[in-house]
Scaffold this active site. Sequence first.
Site, PDB file in Angstrom:
ATOM      1  N   HIS A 282       0.929  -1.212  -0.022  1.00 20.98           N
ATOM      2  CA  HIS A 282      -0.032  -0.128  -0.050  1.00 20.98           C
ATOM      3  C   HIS A 282       0.868   1.304   0.005  1.00 20.98           C
ATOM      4  O   HIS A 282       2.005   1.144   0.606  1.00 20.98           O
ATOM      5  CB  HIS A 282      -0.812   0.067   1.029  1.00 20.98           C
ATOM      6  CG  HIS A 282      -1.943  -1.214   1.094  1.00 20.98           C
ATOM      7  ND1 HIS A 282      -2.997  -0.938   1.964  1.00 20.98           N
ATOM      8  CD2 HIS A 282      -2.251  -1.899   0.283  1.00 20.98           C
ATOM      9  CE1 HIS A 282      -3.981  -2.068   1.514  1.00 20.98           C
ATOM     10  NE2 HIS A 282      -3.457  -2.530   0.502  1.00 20.98           N
TER      11      HIS A 282
ATOM     12  N   GLU B 250       0.990   3.970   1.751  1.00 23.11           N
ATOM     13  CA  GLU B 250       1.440   4.187   3.283  1.00 23.11           C
ATOM     14  C   GLU B 250       2.436   3.629   3.743  1.00 23.11           C
ATOM     15  O   GLU B 250       3.470   3.745   4.168  1.00 23.11           O
ATOM     16  CB  GLU B 250       0.043   4.357   4.177  1.00 23.11           C
ATOM     17  CG  GLU B 250      -1.303   4.979   3.784  1.00 23.11           C
ATOM     18  CD  GLU B 250      -2.152   4.107   2.938  1.00 23.11           C
ATOM     19  OE1 GLU B 250      -3.440   4.507   2.986  1.00 23.11           O
ATOM     20  OE2 GLU B 250      -1.662   3.508   2.311  1.00 23.11           O
TER      21      GLU B 250
ATOM     22  N   CYS C 233      -2.140  -0.559   7.438  1.00 20.23           N
ATOM     23  CA  CYS C 233      -1.315   0.782   7.227  1.00 20.23           C
ATOM     24  C   CYS C 233      -1.794   1.510   8.494  1.00 20.23           C
ATOM     25  O   CYS C 233      -0.822   2.112   9.169  1.00 20.23           O
ATOM     26  CB  CYS C 233      -1.976   1.394   6.007  1.00 20.23           C
ATOM     27  SG  CYS C 233      -1.323   0.672   4.712  1.00 20.23           S
TER      28      CYS C 233
END
Length: 149
Positions: free
Chosen positions: A80, A82, A111
């Site tokens: 992801h 993040e 995350c």
Amino acid sequence: MSRPSWDEYFMGITRLVAGRSTCLRRQVGAVIVKDKRIIATGYNGVPINVAHCGEDGRGCLRAERGIPSGERQELCRGLHAEQNAVIQAALYGVSTEGGTVYCTHQPCITCAKMIINAGIKRIVYCGSYPDELAREILKEAGIDFSVFA
């Protein structure tokens, strides 16, 4: 002359970062800011030296298996946005303590936990993501998170 607010400025950059995404399902960007300075960026995609989805005949593993958004994140070749931003900061030895992360979408539970332990104190995001547990844990940890309007 009208200038964008800091949130408008950094969210605009976050949307630009999302344009580098290699994900076939959703383009997501993240920008970590500290003291009004960008310290790390990330977008969703596969690890370094791994073929992108859509390359070499690879499709989206999640789409092929009919996995709904917000579920079974471990069944994906990519990271992801993040996660990539926090990893980038760690790789280059930049502290995220007290920072703000701007995201194109609400962080997932994985995350959210990384953001909490990275010492980030604020999250600003645009798009929704179907993960109520992430919102609950961020609230419990005292993280200021809000939807960018």
